[in-house]
Design a protein around this motif. Structure first.
Motif, PDB file in Angstrom:
ATOM      1  N   ALA A   1       0.833  -1.212   0.000  1.00  0.00           N
ATOM      2  CA  ALA A   1       0.000   0.000   0.000  1.00  0.00           C
ATOM      3  C   ALA A   1       0.863   1.256   0.000  1.00  0.00           C
ATOM      4  O   ALA A   1       0.505   2.261  -0.626  1.00  0.00           O
ATOM      5  CB  ALA A   1      -0.935  -0.001   1.201  1.00  0.00           C
TER       6      ALA A   1
ATOM      7  N   SER B   1       0.398   3.788  -3.368  1.00  0.00           N
ATOM      8  CA  SER B   1      -0.504   4.853  -2.940  1.00  0.00           C
ATOM      9  C   SER B   1      -0.563   5.964  -3.983  1.00  0.00           C
ATOM     10  O   SER B   1       0.472   6.448  -4.447  1.00  0.00           O
ATOM     11  CB  SER B   1      -0.025   5.438  -1.607  1.00  0.00           C
ATOM     12  OG  SER B   1      -0.816   6.546  -1.254  1.00  0.00           O
TER      13      SER B   1
ATOM     14  N   SER C   1       4.167   5.564   6.619  1.00  0.00           N
ATOM     15  CA  SER C   1       3.802   5.074   5.294  1.00  0.00           C
ATOM     16  C   SER C   1       3.059   3.764   5.472  1.00  0.00           C
ATOM     17  O   SER C   1       3.193   3.079   6.474  1.00  0.00           O
ATOM     18  CB  SER C   1       5.040   4.868   4.433  1.00  0.00           C
ATOM     19  OG  SER C   1       5.869   3.893   5.007  1.00  0.00           O
TER      20      SER C   1
END
Length: 90
Positions: free
Chosen positions: A42, A46, A62
């Motif tokens: 992810a 992103s 993050s």
């Protein structure tokens, strides 16, 4: 439940306070390592660009920080050393 993962995604500490859901040790390891992998993916895909933050950009979290579902909430705190503190609340 509280889980602590090292920077490689290995479970190094766990403490259950949930009397309802009892997971085996293998299930806990599987749960945390899967979350670590999904969170890393992810962070890479992103669509939102993180601000650089100057010389302290490494302190910006993050990956997945919160996962809300109908039956639980998983909160993840990312440290500067790469460790993750995960708390799951039913």
């Amino acid at each position: 439940a509280l889980y602590i993962l090292n920077r490689n995604g290995s479970l190094i500490y766990e403490q259950d306070r949930m009397g309802v859901l009892q997971l085996s040790s293998n299930d806990k390891i599987r749960l945390t390592s899967t979350f670590h992998g999904i969170s890393a993916i992810a962070a890479k895909i992103s669509p939102v660009q993180r601000s650089s933050g100057g010389s302290f950009g490494f302190l910006q979290p993050s990956g997945i920080q919160v996962l809300d579902a109908d039956t639980f909430r998983l909160q993840c705190y990312h440290t500067a050393t790469g460790m993750k503190f995960m708390a799951m609340v039913l």
